[in-house]
Structures are given as structure tokens and as C-alpha cells.
Design an enzyme around this catalytic site. Sequence first.
Site, PDB file in Angstrom:
ATOM      1  N   THR A   1      60.941  81.017  81.735  1.00 41.01           N
ATOM      2  CA  THR A   1      61.807  81.603  80.710  1.00 41.01           C
ATOM      3  C   THR A   1      62.847  82.499  81.371  1.00 41.01           C
ATOM      4  O   THR A   1      64.037  82.435  81.062  1.00 41.01           O
ATOM      5  CB  THR A   1      60.979  82.384  79.672  1.00 41.01           C
ATOM      6  OG1 THR A   1      60.158  81.445  78.972  1.00 41.01           O
ATOM      7  CG2 THR A   1      61.876  83.094  78.669  1.00 41.01           C
TER       8      THR A   1
ATOM      9  N   SER B   1      57.572  77.121  87.468  1.00 40.95           N
ATOM     10  CA  SER B   1      56.643  78.172  87.073  1.00 40.95           C
ATOM     11  C   SER B   1      55.279  77.945  87.706  1.00 40.95           C
ATOM     12  O   SER B   1      54.796  76.813  87.759  1.00 40.95           O
ATOM     13  CB  SER B   1      56.515  78.144  85.548  1.00 40.95           C
ATOM     14  OG  SER B   1      55.636  79.137  85.125  1.00 40.95           O
ATOM     15  N   ALA B   2      54.669  79.015  88.195  1.00 38.18           N
ATOM     16  CA  ALA B   2      53.407  78.873  88.929  1.00 38.18           C
ATOM     17  C   ALA B   2      52.250  78.414  88.049  1.00 38.18           C
ATOM     18  O   ALA B   2      51.421  77.608  88.458  1.00 38.18           O
ATOM     19  CB  ALA B   2      53.045  80.209  89.593  1.00 38.18           C
TER      20      ALA B   2
ATOM     21  N   CYS C   1      51.787  72.837  61.383  1.00 37.26           N
ATOM     22  CA  CYS C   1      50.788  73.766  60.882  1.00 37.26           C
ATOM     23  C   CYS C   1      50.156  74.619  61.953  1.00 37.26           C
ATOM     24  O   CYS C   1      49.479  75.585  61.651  1.00 37.26           O
ATOM     25  CB  CYS C   1      49.741  73.009  60.096  1.00 37.26           C
ATOM     26  SG  CYS C   1      50.448  72.349  58.591  1.00 37.26           S
TER      27      CYS C   1
END
Lengths: 404, 137
Positions: free
Chosen positions: A74, A201-202, A328
Amino acid sequence: MNLPIYLDFQATTPVDQRVLDAMLPYFSATFGNAASRSHSFGWAAEEAVGRARKQIADLIGASPKEIVFTSGSTEGINLALKGAAEMYAAKGKHIITTQVEHKAVLDTCKRLEQEGYEVTYLKPDKTGRVSAEVVEEALRDDTILVALLWASNEIGTINPVREIGKLCHERGVLLFTDATQAVGKLPVDVESDNIDLLCLSAHKIYGPKGVGALFVRRRNPRVRLVAQMDGGGHERGMRSGTLNVPGIVGLGAACNICQEDFQKDLDHGRGLRDRFEKQIFEALDHVYINGDPENRLPQASNISFAYVEGESLIMGFADIAVSSGSACTSASLEPSHVLRACDVGDELAHSSIRFSFGRLTSAEEVDHAAAQVIEAVKRLRELSPLYEMVQEGIDLSTINWSGH
Amino acid sequence: MAYSDKVLDHYNQPRNVGSLDKKKTSVGTGVVGAPECGDVMKLQIEVEGDMIMDAKFKTFGCGSAIASSSLATEWIKGKTIDEAMQIQNTEIVEELSLPPVKIHCSVLAEDAIKSAIADYKSKQPKNQDSEPQGEAR
């Protein structure tokens, strides 16, 4: 066999024991700040970070100097997109991305739109793939950046990054790729794949959470980014903040293992995925694979079980941990934006489940999971008015539903 | 998301699953919701006099939708049509401890009851339809 069985490796993975062993000394014995230049504590930390930088660079065919440590994808996405947009604003304010990106890309693009940039969101084909032709049509003189998902976190579809990168380079446009799901699972080479910016990402590759890396190309072309966080000027001024040494060591070790065990992991994951899908398809009708059956991640399977709703299905698998493309399971009532972009149809999107198979998943676990899925689908179809109608030969599309 | 014990109970042992013969004049069928919204409920009642003697359901939807419709059939069985018409979705919410994001499931169950009753009424000959309320004095 331990229950429940974890089949959600695209969400996160456990830290590999070898990774953990590599990390542990850096919490206490070797605790120095990698930016401390005046004593051996700092040097030891710096040396460990340097080693990790090389391990990461080696996995993706980069130079260690092109690796910027982040807290994860991110942050990598935010830094790459906002940093490049700001740096190259004078050249143009047009960005191209796709509708199947992770929310981190989509929301960052929305923010850039608010700041006066123009963003084109390319629609994929039904398998979730975006072709170089579609990108080419969207390119303009003022396009500065293409942000393209390498492999989909939801459906596993692999985009033709190399072709699109080539196109971008011919046109003098930067290519950023979110390779969070691709690194360690697909061959990645930033040179031959024509990539300028890449995040990883790790925790998706058996490393720890909270650490990742951004590849920033240094030549042909040299990519520059405006830092998004001010401070001590770490990471060549692109990302300030004391380095997370144990995390970085873990990311390096995780990358190293991915490289060494690449073929083994690939064969293992694909073998289990195929074994799982075979059992499902033999036992159930009206079952569909989402994504590109040819070009998808080898250890992932996104399946729609028509006429049963995803969340109720997950409730039926007491022993399996998976995630659903159904609305949902999230706070919103919208089904997956990825399946929607692929025109899967909201009905089948509500019926989709994502399974993924990991390094330590066993065949026994896969068989147990498949049996439980089959049983739950059969039971819920007994409860399903839609399945009943289909059995009676009614075409559901001819019914005038009372939507709400 | 954590489900209440009652939702889990209805999900694991749904009451009155099945179908009644929708061609019979004594049977009312309600189908509400839409597949693209992620829930469809079919609720059927079999009526004798003005008493609901039997009720069956089938639901495509999340666990809360299944539980809401299962509970609805349980509640309406043995009730008169007028009594069944009084059931409010808020009672279902309360009984099953549904979180706000699942309230629509209870609304759908209430709609399914009303829709089944309306279908039953529409099948009855008009002269028989004079309910007690409008009787001449």
C-alpha cells in the site's frame, strides 16, 4: 492434519521458519539503527540491510541501489503513483490504470483525480486481462504513467506486463506494476519485463507483515519520485524513517528462499490446485473458474458455485479458511469490483470463493477441503430456490426479479 | 463476522426446508429478492380456513438470510393469515440478533411472508375473500 485448514495464501502467508530464524537476532542482539554511521551497532544493521537489499534485487533482476524499503505494498503504491505524478506533472497529468487493480491503486488514483490529474481506468476482458492493444489505445501525449496489476489478488489472472512495458518504453511513459502477488510465484525480471516501478510485500511470500519494497529504476530511464513522507532522508531521500531492520532482513530471507525454491514451490502449488479443482469439477455441476484459465497464478483458484451464495458457503466450511468475492463478507453490499469488471455477473460474483494453496499445504488437506466444499455446496443447493428452478428447466434470466 | 448462536442454529438445522405444490389453490408462494443482489427467498404457505397449516422455504443468500427465512416459516406455522401479516422485520432482527448490515435479510423475510399471503389470496374466489373486518352489521 491440523484443523482449520488455511487456504487463503493470497491474503497473507505465515512467516517461514527459515525467515524467522534469520530475523530474530535483529530484534535484540543486533539492534542497531542502520543509519548510525558512528559505531559498530549501526554498521552491523547496515550490513544486514545491504544483504537483504541484494537478495530482493536478485529475485527481480534489479540492482540493490534500486530498492526502496517500505511498510508494504500500500505504501509502495502510494509512493510510486503520487511520487511519480508529482515529479512529472509538468510533462503531463494523465495516468492509465485498470479496473481490476487493488483498492490501494484505485483509491490513490481517485485522490490524484481530486488533485487535477486525469485517470483512465481500462476495462479488462472477461478473464480479467488487459491487453497491450487496449493500453495503446488509451495512451496520449500527456500520459506520464501506466499502473498495471501484474497478477490479480482475487482471480489470479496474469497481465502481459512485458508487452505493455515495451509499449510504454517506446512511448516514453513509465510503467508501474503492483507485483505483490506475482513476485515469488512468477519469473520477474525488471529488465526484460520493461518495468520502471514495482512494489512487493513480504507477508505474501512467507515474510513478516509490515515490510515491503519499491523498485525504482535508476537508468534507461532514471525514475525520480517526490517523497511522500518528510524526515531524515533515508532511502536516497525517497522514504524517510528509520529502517525496520528485522523486517527487512525477513523480506530479504523470504526473497532468497523464493528464488532458491522457485520451481519446487511452483510445482507444489500447481499440483495441489489442480488436484483440488479436479475433485470439485468431478463432483459438482454449474461450477465456473473465474479469471484466465491459461494465464493465472499457478497456486490460486477462484471458483463460482452457481446458485449458492458465497458467504453462506463459507459458513458451511467449518474447517477451511478462505475468502469470498461475495458482498456479504465486507462492510459494503457490493460484490467484488474485480469480478464485476470482468462481467462475471453479480449473481456469479456473489457465488465466488477464492482458494489458494501454500508452501506447507498438504495433499491430505486439499482432499479434506474439497470434500467439505462439495458437501456444503450440495447441502446449500438443496436450500436454493435458484437451483430448484434450474432443475425444473426455468431460465433464471427470464424472471422479473424484485430487486431491492 | 461473528454470527449469533441462533443464526448458526438455523443455518445448521434450517427448519421447514422444501417446496409445496404451487399449483394447489390452498398454497401461496412468495419469491422475493434477486440473484444479482445476492439473496432470493422462496416462501410457501398452505392454508386451511384462515390458518397457515404448513410453511416451507428455500433461500439463496447469506447465513442471515437463510436464518431469517427459516425463522419466518417457524413463526407463521399455526398462525392465522392476519397474525402472520403482523410479523415485523424488527422482531426477526431482535430474535436473531442481526447486525445492521444484515437488516435487509429480515426485511426480505417479512416481504416473503406478505408475498406468499398475497399470492394465496389472489388464488381464492372473490366472494370468499370477504374478511371479517368488512362484515355487514
